[in-house]
Enzyme design. Sequence first.
Site, PDB file in Angstrom:
ATOM      1  N   GLY A 185     -10.909 -19.592  -7.041  1.00  0.00           N
ATOM      2  CA  GLY A 185     -10.013 -18.446  -7.580  1.00  0.00           C
ATOM      3  C   GLY A 185      -8.647 -18.285  -6.844  1.00  0.00           C
ATOM      4  N   GLY A 190      -6.261 -15.804  -7.210  1.00  0.00           N
ATOM      5  CA  GLY A 190      -5.675 -14.751  -7.702  1.00  0.00           C
ATOM      6  C   GLY A 190      -4.830 -13.981  -6.264  1.00  0.00           C
ATOM      7  N   LYS A 195     -18.137   2.130 -10.813  1.00  0.00           N
ATOM      8  CA  LYS A 195     -17.142   0.783 -11.281  1.00  0.00           C
ATOM      9  C   LYS A 195     -17.089   1.237 -12.692  1.00  0.00           C
ATOM     10  CE  LYS A 195     -15.605  -3.067  -9.527  1.00  0.00           C
ATOM     11  NZ  LYS A 195     -14.803  -3.152  -8.406  1.00  0.00           N
ATOM     12  N   VAL A 238      -6.086 -11.645  -4.144  1.00  0.00           N
ATOM     13  CA  VAL A 238      -6.857 -11.694  -3.011  1.00  0.00           C
ATOM     14  C   VAL A 238      -6.900 -12.980  -2.067  1.00  0.00           C
ATOM     15  CG1 VAL A 238      -9.270 -11.353  -2.015  1.00  0.00           C
ATOM     16  CG2 VAL A 238      -8.308  -9.682  -3.838  1.00  0.00           C
ATOM     17  N   ALA A 239      -7.311 -13.700  -2.912  1.00  0.00           N
ATOM     18  CA  ALA A 239      -7.218 -15.432  -2.392  1.00  0.00           C
ATOM     19  C   ALA A 239      -5.850 -15.687  -1.730  1.00  0.00           C
ATOM     20  CB  ALA A 239      -7.662 -16.384  -3.454  1.00  0.00           C
TER      21      ALA A 239
END
Length: 358
Positions: A180, A182, A80, A184-185
Amino acid sequence: MNILEHMNAEGHEQVAMFSDPASGLKAIIAVHDTTLGPACGGTRMWPYESEAEALTDALRLSQAMTYKSAAAGLHFGGGKGVIIGDPHKVKSEALMRAYGRSVDTLGGRYLTTTDVGTTARDLEFMRQETRHVTGLPVSLGGSGDTSIMTGLGLYMGMKACAEEVWGNGGLRGKTVAVQGFGKVASHLCEHLMEEDTRIVVTDVFEDALDRARDWGLEVTSPNSIMTTDCDIFAPCALGGVLNSQTIPQLKCRVVAGGANNQLLSDDDGEELHRRGILYAPDYIINAGGIINVEAEMGDAGYSPERAREKTERIHEIMGSVIRTSQAEEISTAVAAAHLAEERLDSVRRIRSMRRSCQ
């Protein structure tokens, strides 16, 4: 923080720190484990309050990426990258190209893609400085937006949880509280809307809430989402949201969302299990993005059909985690870790046998 002691305790192989005064870059790349292949994971850009906070995030996220790829059956290790800074204020081409040069110094041990605060456009800037970039736009030969498959994987994981809790995978009439809103959601909600699921969302950014309202979704405040009366709570923002303070507030039967490292500590997974809340480990059900990335790595090039097929298997993998949890009377968090560690150990044994025969 004693960095070397922490790395040794969690099995990290490498931590690299980078600075470029000309662009303002301050970044950390953590490589957790390369047993299964080169470390792969997104680069997150966030206004961390301290270098220690950024380092902790990189270490935790890279370890989760190892488990994510292992459990999904991919040939990647875990890594990461984090860039310290507000992406809405200090991001620039120069900064992203400087970061690309930083990635390049690792010689392919780490492959990067997008995460919170970075975009496909940022990857294009990085690509000017290094070839160790994945998830590029399809027009450039990459696999495109990873959030599409991530959203699908979350949906498949939710359905596996629904089968266990309510006897079938249908989500029609269920209430899902999404923390959230964004990319992905948003893709997750597209699938939920097709099933006529009731969706309640929140976000810290007003433009995201405006978009949710335009979609006809219910909106609540960030402070209220954890106490929303719902069937499924879906954390899709940052990590650490499931902890000793928040878990007692939950009014749901299932926790299944896209945020990485949702549990603040291992004890929080045990607490959810004790309370009878079925937890879908984040690195199990949010693996669609890394699956999508792997689908571009073959000689034949990116195949959306292959990516979708492997992402839909998340339903099966989550089901296996649930069965192990029940059979061994352990939390799903522990069951998921066992699944990942078993694959890592098996490959380590194979490598050890090969070395002994040489």
